[in-house]
Design a protein around this motif. Structure first.
Motif, PDB file in Angstrom:
ATOM      1  N   ARG A 106       0.488  -1.367  -0.017  1.00  0.00           N
ATOM      2  CA  ARG A 106       0.159  -0.352   0.177  1.00  0.00           C
ATOM      3  C   ARG A 106       0.695   1.353  -0.240  1.00  0.00           C
ATOM      4  N   LYS A 108       2.798   4.184  -0.987  1.00  0.00           N
ATOM      5  CA  LYS A 108       2.136   6.256  -1.599  1.00  0.00           C
ATOM      6  C   LYS A 108       3.268   6.786  -2.499  1.00  0.00           C
ATOM      7  N   ASN A 109       4.603   6.209  -1.977  1.00  0.00           N
ATOM      8  CA  ASN A 109       6.050   7.411  -1.478  1.00  0.00           C
ATOM      9  C   ASN A 109       6.568   6.455  -2.766  1.00  0.00           C
ATOM     10  N   HIS A 186      -3.507   1.899  -4.881  1.00  0.00           N
ATOM     11  CA  HIS A 186      -2.730   2.431  -3.714  1.00  0.00           C
ATOM     12  C   HIS A 186      -1.783   3.772  -4.036  1.00  0.00           C
TER      13      HIS A 186
END
Length: 186
Positions: A106, A108-109, A186
């Motif tokens: 998950r 996000k970066n 995600h």
């Protein structure tokens, strides 16, 4: 997971919501039969449940990839055995992602090199899982192993070129990429 798959198989609306709809009742009936056969195999049903419990986005993505692969198999006029093997490979191609830490799934970066290497292991992990299941063909298992191979040899895990990648893995890879581009992530 099985209830969701049964609902998808029985619902004309769900099947028609696919990016490439099932054109007639014969196609819808054929895919329903395949999905029912998969659900009736306890180990395959359990693995679908693992996908569902790991991440609902991953589960939904796997269902769409399985259905898109089925459409391509039907367009190629695959016989029932080949179509079944392709759909199994398409539904479970990302089963190795269940071995990736949840936080990484998950994230996000942008991924660091070590994280990317860890995620890339999902192909070999998935292949190992599928080859351990009695009744899963080598062609289906290779979808997990080789779905990230690319035509020019830029993929992984082996950097295969052109036709060195089996047809089923090419189809599942295309379906995976298409759905990834068309769906939220995600």
């Amino acid at each position: 997971a099985c209830a969701h798959l049964v609902h998808m198989a029985r619902s004309d609306e769900e099947l028609e919501n696919m990016a490439v709809p099932f054109k007639d009742e014969r196609h819808r009936r054929r895919i329903r039969e395949i999905l029912q056969e998969i659900i009736n195999q306890r180990k395959l049903a359990e693995e679908l449940g693992v996908l569902y419990q790991t991440d609902t986005f991953l589960f939904q993505h796997s269902l769409r990839v399985g259905m898109l692969s089925a459409v391509m198999g039907m367009a190629n006029d695959y016989d029932p055995v080949r179509l079944y093997e392709l759909v199994v490979g398409g539904l479970l191609f990302d089963i190795g992602m269940t071995m990736v830490p949840q936080g990484l799934l998950r994230k996000k970066n942008p991924l660091k090199a070590e994280e990317r290497a860890l995620i890339r292991q999902h192909t070999t992990e998935g292949y190992q899982i599928l080859t351990s299941i009695e009744g899963v063909s080598t062609s289906s298992a290779k979808c997990a192993l080789l779905h990230h191979e690319r035509y020019r040899g830029e993929g992984y895990p082996f950097g295969l070129k052109a036709d060195d990648t089996p047809e089923f893995a090419q189809i599942v890879g295309l379906a995976d990429l298409y759905d990834a581009l068309m769906s939220p992530r995600h």
